[in-house]
Structure formats: structure tokens, C-alpha cells
Design a protein around this motif. Sequence first.
Motif, PDB file in Angstrom:
ATOM      1  N   SER A   1       3.050  -1.325   2.528  1.00  9.31           N
ATOM      2  CA  SER A   1       2.650  -0.771   1.212  1.00  9.31           C
ATOM      3  C   SER A   1       1.317  -1.259   0.595  1.00  9.31           C
ATOM      4  O   SER A   1       0.522  -0.463   0.220  1.00  9.31           O
ATOM      5  CB  SER A   1       3.659  -1.058   0.385  1.00  9.31           C
ATOM      6  OG  SER A   1       3.590  -0.198  -1.007  1.00  9.31           O
TER       7      SER A   1
ATOM      8  N   ILE B   1      -1.588  -0.189   2.794  1.00  9.50           N
ATOM      9  CA  ILE B   1      -2.142   1.332   2.413  1.00  9.50           C
ATOM     10  C   ILE B   1      -2.743   1.586   1.163  1.00  9.50           C
ATOM     11  O   ILE B   1      -3.681   2.144   0.921  1.00  9.50           O
ATOM     12  CB  ILE B   1      -0.835   2.320   2.278  1.00  9.50           C
ATOM     13  CG1 ILE B   1      -0.223   2.222   3.713  1.00  9.50           C
ATOM     14  CG2 ILE B   1      -1.115   3.559   2.003  1.00  9.50           C
ATOM     15  CD1 ILE B   1       1.312   2.999   3.680  1.00  9.50           C
TER      16      ILE B   1
ATOM     17  N   SER C   1      -6.659   2.646   1.104  1.00  4.28           N
ATOM     18  CA  SER C   1      -7.203   3.660   0.217  1.00  4.28           C
ATOM     19  C   SER C   1      -8.341   3.141  -0.643  1.00  4.28           C
ATOM     20  O   SER C   1      -9.342   3.911  -0.447  1.00  4.28           O
ATOM     21  CB  SER C   1      -6.092   4.230  -0.582  1.00  4.28           C
ATOM     22  OG  SER C   1      -5.109   4.695   0.232  1.00  4.28           O
TER      23      SER C   1
ATOM     24  N   MET D   1      -6.061   3.805   9.236  1.00  2.00           N
ATOM     25  CA  MET D   1      -5.137   3.241   8.464  1.00  2.00           C
ATOM     26  C   MET D   1      -4.248   2.703   9.306  1.00  2.00           C
ATOM     27  O   MET D   1      -3.786   1.203   8.872  1.00  2.00           O
ATOM     28  CB  MET D   1      -4.297   4.264   7.707  1.00  2.00           C
ATOM     29  CG  MET D   1      -3.132   3.636   6.975  1.00  2.00           C
ATOM     30  SD  MET D   1      -2.043   4.701   6.045  1.00  2.00           S
ATOM     31  CE  MET D   1      -1.271   5.708   7.108  1.00  2.00           C
ATOM     32  N   TYR D   2      -3.742   2.741  10.674  1.00  2.00           N
ATOM     33  CA  TYR D   2      -2.839   1.825  11.381  1.00  2.00           C
ATOM     34  C   TYR D   2      -3.611   0.839  11.683  1.00  2.00           C
ATOM     35  O   TYR D   2      -2.899  -0.375  11.869  1.00  2.00           O
ATOM     36  CB  TYR D   2      -2.335   2.908  12.820  1.00  2.00           C
ATOM     37  CG  TYR D   2      -1.721   4.167  12.243  1.00  2.00           C
ATOM     38  CD1 TYR D   2      -0.256   4.161  11.889  1.00  2.00           C
ATOM     39  CD2 TYR D   2      -2.265   5.217  12.202  1.00  2.00           C
ATOM     40  CE1 TYR D   2       0.406   5.246  11.442  1.00  2.00           C
ATOM     41  CE2 TYR D   2      -1.305   6.350  11.755  1.00  2.00           C
ATOM     42  CZ  TYR D   2      -0.377   6.424  11.430  1.00  2.00           C
ATOM     43  OH  TYR D   2       0.644   7.402  11.182  1.00  2.00           O
TER      44      TYR D   2
ATOM     45  N   ILE E   1       5.473   2.928   9.326  1.00  2.00           N
ATOM     46  CA  ILE E   1       4.035   3.079   8.482  1.00  2.00           C
ATOM     47  C   ILE E   1       3.897   4.488   8.106  1.00  2.00           C
ATOM     48  O   ILE E   1       3.767   4.739   6.834  1.00  2.00           O
ATOM     49  CB  ILE E   1       2.966   2.821   9.518  1.00  2.00           C
ATOM     50  CG1 ILE E   1       2.865   1.181   9.881  1.00  2.00           C
ATOM     51  CG2 ILE E   1       1.474   3.086   8.722  1.00  2.00           C
ATOM     52  CD1 ILE E   1       1.782   0.775  10.953  1.00  2.00           C
ATOM     53  N   ASP E   2       4.389   5.536   8.887  1.00  2.00           N
ATOM     54  CA  ASP E   2       4.437   6.854   8.533  1.00  2.00           C
ATOM     55  C   ASP E   2       5.450   7.040   7.121  1.00  2.00           C
ATOM     56  O   ASP E   2       5.037   7.701   6.268  1.00  2.00           O
ATOM     57  CB  ASP E   2       4.890   7.787   9.633  1.00  2.00           C
ATOM     58  CG  ASP E   2       3.725   7.826  10.638  1.00  2.00           C
ATOM     59  OD1 ASP E   2       2.680   7.586  10.314  1.00  2.00           O
ATOM     60  OD2 ASP E   2       3.899   8.320  11.880  1.00  2.00           O
TER      61      ASP E   2
ATOM     62  N   PHE F   1       4.044   5.623   4.016  1.00  2.00           N
ATOM     63  CA  PHE F   1       2.744   6.384   3.522  1.00  2.00           C
ATOM     64  C   PHE F   1       3.410   7.697   3.007  1.00  2.00           C
ATOM     65  O   PHE F   1       2.656   8.007   1.737  1.00  2.00           O
ATOM     66  CB  PHE F   1       1.834   6.613   4.889  1.00  2.00           C
ATOM     67  CG  PHE F   1       0.836   7.402   4.356  1.00  2.00           C
ATOM     68  CD1 PHE F   1      -0.242   6.700   3.760  1.00  2.00           C
ATOM     69  CD2 PHE F   1       0.610   8.897   4.727  1.00  2.00           C
ATOM     70  CE1 PHE F   1      -1.422   7.603   3.123  1.00  2.00           C
ATOM     71  CE2 PHE F   1      -0.433   9.514   4.302  1.00  2.00           C
ATOM     72  CZ  PHE F   1      -1.410   9.283   3.296  1.00  2.00           C
TER      73      PHE F   1
ATOM     74  N   SER G   1       2.765   8.240  -1.173  1.00  2.00           N
ATOM     75  CA  SER G   1       1.798   9.245  -1.311  1.00  2.00           C
ATOM     76  C   SER G   1       2.571  10.154  -2.371  1.00  2.00           C
ATOM     77  O   SER G   1       2.326  10.892  -3.231  1.00  2.00           O
ATOM     78  CB  SER G   1       1.369  10.031  -0.091  1.00  2.00           C
ATOM     79  OG  SER G   1       0.672   9.147   0.538  1.00  2.00           O
TER      80      SER G   1
END
Length: 69
Positions: free
Chosen positions: A14, A17, A21, A35-36, A56-57, A60, A64
Motif C-alpha cells: 500500500s 503504491i 503514484s 508499479m510492479y 498487488i492487484d 491497488f 484506488s
Amino acid sequence: MPLTPKEKAIAIISNGIAVYSLLQERDSLPKNTTMYDFILKVIPKDIKAEITTEMIDDIFVYVSSAHNS
């Protein structure tokens, strides 16, 4: 109460990410850094075993959607 390895992984992903960003907004990332790639570089070695692409997905998507609501 100490965090479990999975909880630590979630927190680090988290945070990764969020940092990714911010750096992306500032145009401060090396070219072609996904991002990965970024997240996998900042994950401590002792937590890497807990990390999957799906995790991770999922994080994310959650982060989001939480920020968009």
C-alpha cells in the motif's frame, strides 16, 4: 500485537503504491518503471515470499476505489 508477515506485506505494498503514484505525478521515476517493478524493489527480502501479483492487484484496486469514493 505484532503484525503478521501478510499484514506487513499489505502495508508495504500500500505504501509502495502511494509512493509510486507521487513519484509518477512528479515525473521522478526512471523511464519504463512499472508499479510492479517499483514495489518489488522496495519490499524487504523477508517479506517477498508473501507477495504475489494478485495481491498487488487486489490492494491497488482497493486503494484506488477507497480514494475515489
